[in-house]
Motif scaffolding. Structure first.
Motif, PDB file in Angstrom:
ATOM      1  N   ASP A  42       0.825  -1.218   0.000  1.00  0.00           N
ATOM      2  CA  ASP A  42       0.000   0.000   0.000  1.00  0.00           C
ATOM      3  C   ASP A  42       0.854   1.262   0.000  1.00  0.00           C
ATOM      4  OD1 ASP A  42       1.031  -0.068   2.537  1.00  0.00           O
ATOM      5  OD2 ASP A  42      -0.905  -0.043   3.575  1.00  0.00           O
ATOM      6  N   HIS A  43       2.195   1.096   0.026  1.00  0.00           N
ATOM      7  CA  HIS A  43       3.142   2.216   0.020  1.00  0.00           C
ATOM      8  C   HIS A  43       3.010   3.078   1.276  1.00  0.00           C
ATOM      9  CE1 HIS A  43       4.222   2.096  -4.498  1.00  0.00           C
ATOM     10  NE2 HIS A  43       3.473   1.026  -4.230  1.00  0.00           N
ATOM     11  N   MET A  44       2.354   2.566   2.289  1.00  0.00           N
ATOM     12  CA  MET A  44       2.102   3.338   3.516  1.00  0.00           C
ATOM     13  C   MET A  44       2.587   2.605   4.763  1.00  0.00           C
ATOM     14  SD  MET A  44       0.102   6.152   2.754  1.00  0.00           S
ATOM     15  CE  MET A  44      -1.120   6.425   4.027  1.00  0.00           C
ATOM     16  N   THR A  45       2.374   1.310   4.802  1.00  0.00           N
ATOM     17  CA  THR A  45       2.709   0.515   5.981  1.00  0.00           C
ATOM     18  C   THR A  45       4.198   0.193   6.004  1.00  0.00           C
ATOM     19  OG1 THR A  45       0.512  -0.471   5.923  1.00  0.00           O
ATOM     20  CG2 THR A  45       2.171  -1.565   7.284  1.00  0.00           C
ATOM     21  N   ILE A  46       4.836   0.453   7.140  1.00  0.00           N
ATOM     22  CA  ILE A  46       6.278   0.215   7.271  1.00  0.00           C
ATOM     23  C   ILE A  46       6.562  -1.273   7.431  1.00  0.00           C
ATOM     24  CG2 ILE A  46       8.264   0.530   8.807  1.00  0.00           C
ATOM     25  CD1 ILE A  46       7.326   3.338   9.333  1.00  0.00           C
ATOM     26  N   MET A  47       7.528  -1.782   6.668  1.00  0.00           N
ATOM     27  CA  MET A  47       8.031  -3.147   6.819  1.00  0.00           C
ATOM     28  C   MET A  47       9.185  -3.088   7.824  1.00  0.00           C
ATOM     29  SD  MET A  47       6.222  -4.912   4.562  1.00  0.00           S
ATOM     30  CE  MET A  47       7.143  -6.354   4.022  1.00  0.00           C
ATOM     31  N   ALA A  48       8.965  -3.642   9.011  1.00  0.00           N
ATOM     32  CA  ALA A  48       9.877  -3.432  10.131  1.00  0.00           C
ATOM     33  C   ALA A  48      11.325  -3.827   9.825  1.00  0.00           C
ATOM     34  CB  ALA A  48       9.369  -4.200  11.358  1.00  0.00           C
ATOM     35  N   GLN A  49      11.530  -5.004   9.234  1.00  0.00           N
ATOM     36  CA  GLN A  49      12.891  -5.480   8.987  1.00  0.00           C
ATOM     37  C   GLN A  49      13.605  -4.602   7.963  1.00  0.00           C
ATOM     38  OE1 GLN A  49      13.113  -9.571   7.725  1.00  0.00           O
ATOM     39  NE2 GLN A  49      15.251  -9.785   8.292  1.00  0.00           N
ATOM     40  N   GLU A  50      12.910  -4.229   6.916  1.00  0.00           N
ATOM     41  CA  GLU A  50      13.514  -3.388   5.882  1.00  0.00           C
ATOM     42  C   GLU A  50      13.767  -1.976   6.425  1.00  0.00           C
ATOM     43  OE1 GLU A  50      11.042  -3.525   2.441  1.00  0.00           O
ATOM     44  OE2 GLU A  50      11.408  -5.665   2.067  1.00  0.00           O
ATOM     45  N   ALA A  51      12.853  -1.466   7.221  1.00  0.00           N
ATOM     46  CA  ALA A  51      13.023  -0.134   7.803  1.00  0.00           C
ATOM     47  C   ALA A  51      14.230  -0.103   8.729  1.00  0.00           C
ATOM     48  CB  ALA A  51      11.765   0.275   8.563  1.00  0.00           C
ATOM     49  N   ALA A  52      14.409  -1.164   9.518  1.00  0.00           N
ATOM     50  CA  ALA A  52      15.572  -1.233  10.409  1.00  0.00           C
ATOM     51  C   ALA A  52      16.871  -1.246   9.606  1.00  0.00           C
ATOM     52  CB  ALA A  52      15.473  -2.485  11.287  1.00  0.00           C
ATOM     53  N   ALA A  53      16.849  -1.927   8.450  1.00  0.00           N
ATOM     54  CA  ALA A  53      18.035  -1.956   7.589  1.00  0.00           C
ATOM     55  C   ALA A  53      18.344  -0.569   7.032  1.00  0.00           C
ATOM     56  CB  ALA A  53      17.829  -2.950   6.450  1.00  0.00           C
ATOM     57  N   ILE A  54      17.309   0.198   6.685  1.00  0.00           N
ATOM     58  CA  ILE A  54      17.511   1.556   6.171  1.00  0.00           C
ATOM     59  C   ILE A  54      18.123   2.440   7.246  1.00  0.00           C
ATOM     60  CG2 ILE A  54      16.302   3.629   5.368  1.00  0.00           C
ATOM     61  CD1 ILE A  54      14.265   1.737   4.012  1.00  0.00           C
ATOM     62  N   VAL A  70      27.252  -0.991   3.008  1.00  0.00           N
ATOM     63  CA  VAL A  70      25.801  -1.068   3.222  1.00  0.00           C
ATOM     64  C   VAL A  70      25.181  -2.073   2.265  1.00  0.00           C
ATOM     65  CG1 VAL A  70      23.648   0.229   3.243  1.00  0.00           C
ATOM     66  CG2 VAL A  70      25.754   1.327   4.019  1.00  0.00           C
ATOM     67  N   ALA A  71      25.611  -2.031   0.993  1.00  0.00           N
ATOM     68  CA  ALA A  71      25.072  -2.964  -0.004  1.00  0.00           C
ATOM     69  C   ALA A  71      25.343  -4.407   0.402  1.00  0.00           C
ATOM     70  CB  ALA A  71      25.689  -2.666  -1.369  1.00  0.00           C
ATOM     71  N   ARG A  72      26.560  -4.685   0.876  1.00  0.00           N
ATOM     72  CA  ARG A  72      26.891  -6.055   1.310  1.00  0.00           C
ATOM     73  C   ARG A  72      26.018  -6.474   2.482  1.00  0.00           C
ATOM     74  NH1 ARG A  72      32.191  -4.275   0.410  1.00  0.00           N
ATOM     75  NH2 ARG A  72      32.470  -3.873   2.634  1.00  0.00           N
ATOM     76  N   LYS A  78      19.673 -10.784   2.993  1.00  0.00           N
ATOM     77  CA  LYS A  78      18.635 -11.206   2.038  1.00  0.00           C
ATOM     78  C   LYS A  78      17.459 -10.231   2.024  1.00  0.00           C
ATOM     79  CE  LYS A  78      19.873 -16.105   2.550  1.00  0.00           C
ATOM     80  NZ  LYS A  78      20.794 -16.023   1.398  1.00  0.00           N
ATOM     81  N   LEU A  79      17.797  -8.933   2.057  1.00  0.00           N
ATOM     82  CA  LEU A  79      16.772  -7.895   2.013  1.00  0.00           C
ATOM     83  C   LEU A  79      16.870  -7.135   0.690  1.00  0.00           C
ATOM     84  CD1 LEU A  79      17.019  -6.484   5.660  1.00  0.00           C
ATOM     85  CD2 LEU A  79      15.234  -7.943   4.714  1.00  0.00           C
ATOM     86  N   LEU A  80      16.613  -7.811  -0.403  1.00  0.00           N
ATOM     87  CA  LEU A  80      16.658  -7.169  -1.710  1.00  0.00           C
ATOM     88  C   LEU A  80      15.412  -6.298  -1.903  1.00  0.00           C
ATOM     89  CD1 LEU A  80      17.902 -10.039  -4.047  1.00  0.00           C
ATOM     90  CD2 LEU A  80      19.226  -8.170  -3.044  1.00  0.00           C
ATOM     91  N   GLY A  96      21.590   1.645  -6.263  1.00  0.00           N
ATOM     92  CA  GLY A  96      20.333   1.345  -5.599  1.00  0.00           C
ATOM     93  C   GLY A  96      20.332   1.751  -4.140  1.00  0.00           C
ATOM     94  N   VAL A  97      21.438   1.486  -3.438  1.00  0.00           N
ATOM     95  CA  VAL A  97      21.545   1.863  -2.028  1.00  0.00           C
ATOM     96  C   VAL A  97      21.493   3.382  -1.881  1.00  0.00           C
ATOM     97  CG1 VAL A  97      23.049   1.848  -0.003  1.00  0.00           C
ATOM     98  CG2 VAL A  97      22.838  -0.203  -1.412  1.00  0.00           C
ATOM     99  N   LYS A  98      22.237   4.073  -2.739  1.00  0.00           N
ATOM    100  CA  LYS A  98      22.251   5.540  -2.670  1.00  0.00           C
ATOM    101  C   LYS A  98      20.867   6.115  -2.924  1.00  0.00           C
ATOM    102  CE  LYS A  98      24.409   9.670  -4.613  1.00  0.00           C
ATOM    103  NZ  LYS A  98      25.385  10.213  -5.585  1.00  0.00           N
ATOM    104  N   LYS A  99      20.152   5.531  -3.891  1.00  0.00           N
ATOM    105  CA  LYS A  99      18.817   6.027  -4.214  1.00  0.00           C
ATOM    106  C   LYS A  99      17.882   5.899  -3.019  1.00  0.00           C
ATOM    107  CE  LYS A  99      15.230   5.685  -7.774  1.00  0.00           C
ATOM    108  NZ  LYS A  99      14.797   4.981  -9.008  1.00  0.00           N
ATOM    109  N   VAL A 100      17.994   4.800  -2.274  1.00  0.00           N
ATOM    110  CA  VAL A 100      17.158   4.607  -1.091  1.00  0.00           C
ATOM    111  C   VAL A 100      17.526   5.619  -0.010  1.00  0.00           C
ATOM    112  CG1 VAL A 100      16.667   3.057   0.841  1.00  0.00           C
ATOM    113  CG2 VAL A 100      16.635   2.181  -1.498  1.00  0.00           C
ATOM    114  N   LEU A 101      18.824   5.716   0.293  1.00  0.00           N
ATOM    115  CA  LEU A 101      19.255   6.529   1.433  1.00  0.00           C
ATOM    116  C   LEU A 101      19.121   8.025   1.192  1.00  0.00           C
ATOM    117  CD1 LEU A 101      22.418   4.557   2.626  1.00  0.00           C
ATOM    118  CD2 LEU A 101      20.094   4.490   3.539  1.00  0.00           C
ATOM    119  N   THR A 102      18.972   8.450  -0.064  1.00  0.00           N
ATOM    120  CA  THR A 102      18.833   9.884  -0.340  1.00  0.00           C
ATOM    121  C   THR A 102      17.415  10.268  -0.763  1.00  0.00           C
ATOM    122  OG1 THR A 102      19.575   9.545  -2.637  1.00  0.00           O
ATOM    123  CG2 THR A 102      21.258  10.130  -1.009  1.00  0.00           C
TER     124      THR A 102
END
Length: 348
Positions: A42-54, A70-72, A78-80, A96-102
């Motif tokens: 829904d592009h709204m609900t936070i995915m806890a494991q992925e959010a913690a990785a960010i 960070v990419a490694r 296994k959080l692609l 891809g990592v830079k795009k997420v973090l910025t």
């Protein structure tokens, strides 16, 4: 009929663009594509494991670690990203990592074609000061990571810190390999000191210097603490924030970020800077130190500290000189034959 069909297609595209722009201004997520990393379908609900990785990835960048680190870490966990999975990719790319973090998405901001349009209706994952600090670092044109314009982040303890002990040589050493052994050496290869020996000696000397009564204790005696945070810790934070503000300005000048991103980022960082400066009384400019755990925590956690933090403490506490073999075989040399340590004085 062809002309009319073309006209209708153009009008439909224009209406769709306007609808997307209005949705962004109202803070509604764009849900037509693949879900973003960190949020559910829904592009709204936070995915806890992925959010913690960010969050962890952002902290790694602020600590001086590289995008590849960070990419490694994300790949090993296994959080692609959903987009990568759809494309059949097996690992994160640096881009891809830079795009997420910025991406402003992760501080709850809605964008349209890269421009911030307003507050999003979804919950943020990152704090603004952390996000803009990362943006300043990753988009700074002076950031180097491997080429003429990018350089390389040190991946060992003593590169750029250890001195060559050859008479007349003023170079610092760098990491390299020699006959299957990882060594340190200057550009002229006057010395080939095994990294394991040099790193162990420098680390032990640094920790010994930290606990010696005449050094850090006297420095910290002059620091005024408020709310559990030492003056040195606050000074370190202000220096980092000023560097990030400079980085945002340079990134905007280079065209890496938009004016709205620079303005919003500068405001967030400036607000944080003012709050810290209002607390700070004095500082000796020491490297980052946990104000709660103190020196004992620094020593106990030394092996797991981020590499940039360990490098900063080594450089702050000691002068490391790596000596040439002078015709001797490496196996016949003692630790003292390889490495000379000088403790820095309190006055320095």
């Amino acid at each position: 009929m062809t002309a009319w069909a073309t006209y209708e297609g153009e009008q439909k595209a224009a209406r769709q663009k306007l609808a997307n722009q209005q949705a962004a201004q109202q803070g509604r997520p764009y849900t037509a594509g693949i879900r973003p990393f960190g949020y559910a379908d829904d592009h709204m609900t936070i995915m806890a494991q992925e959010a913690a990785a960010i969050v962890e990835g952002a902290q790694m960048i602020l600590a001086g670690e590289s995008l590849s680190a960070v990419a490694r870490k994300w790949t090993e966990a296994k959080l692609l990203s959903p987009r990568s999975k759809a494309a059949g990719a097996q690992a994160w790319t640096l881009r891809g990592v830079k795009k997420v973090l910025t991406s402003p998405r992760y501080i709850g901001q809605s964008t349209y074609h890269g421009e911030v349009m307003g507050e999003g209706q979804w919950p943020p994952i990152l704090d603004p000061e952390i996000h803009y600090g990362v943006v300043a670092i990753l988009n700074n044109p002076e950031r180097f990571s491997g080429g003429k314009r990018t350089g390389r982040t040190p991946d060992n303890l003593l590169s750029g810190i250890g001195l060559c002990g050859y008479d007349g040589c003023t170079d610092t050493v760098g990491g390299r390999g020699y006959r299957g052994v990882s060594v340190y050496g200057c550009t002229a290869t006057h010395t080939r000191t095994p990294r394991s020996i040099a790193d162990d000696r420098a680390s032990k000397a640094t920790l010994a210097r930290l606990v010696f009564p005449d050094f850090l204790g006297q420095i910290l005696e002059d620091q005024n603490a408020q709310d559990g945070a030492s003056g040195a810790h606050l000074q370190s934070q202000t220096q980092e924030l000023r560097q990030r503000l400079d980085g945002l300005a340079l990134a905007y000048a280079e065209g890496s970020i938009s004016l709205s991103q620079m303005t919003a980022g500068s405001a967030a960082l400036q607000k944080k800077l003012e709050a810290i400066e209002s607390e700070m009384v004095s500082s000796a400019g020491i490297p980052p130190l946990d104000p709660v755990k103190g020196v004992a925590g620094l020593i106990q956690g030394w092996p797991t500290l981020p590499l940039p933090t360990r490098r900063a403490w080594v450089d702050f506490c000691v002068i490391v000189t790596l000596k040439p073999a002078n015709g001797r075989h490496m196996s016949s040399m003692s630790v003292d034959d390889h490495v000379t340590i000088e403790w820095r004085n309190v006055s320095e």
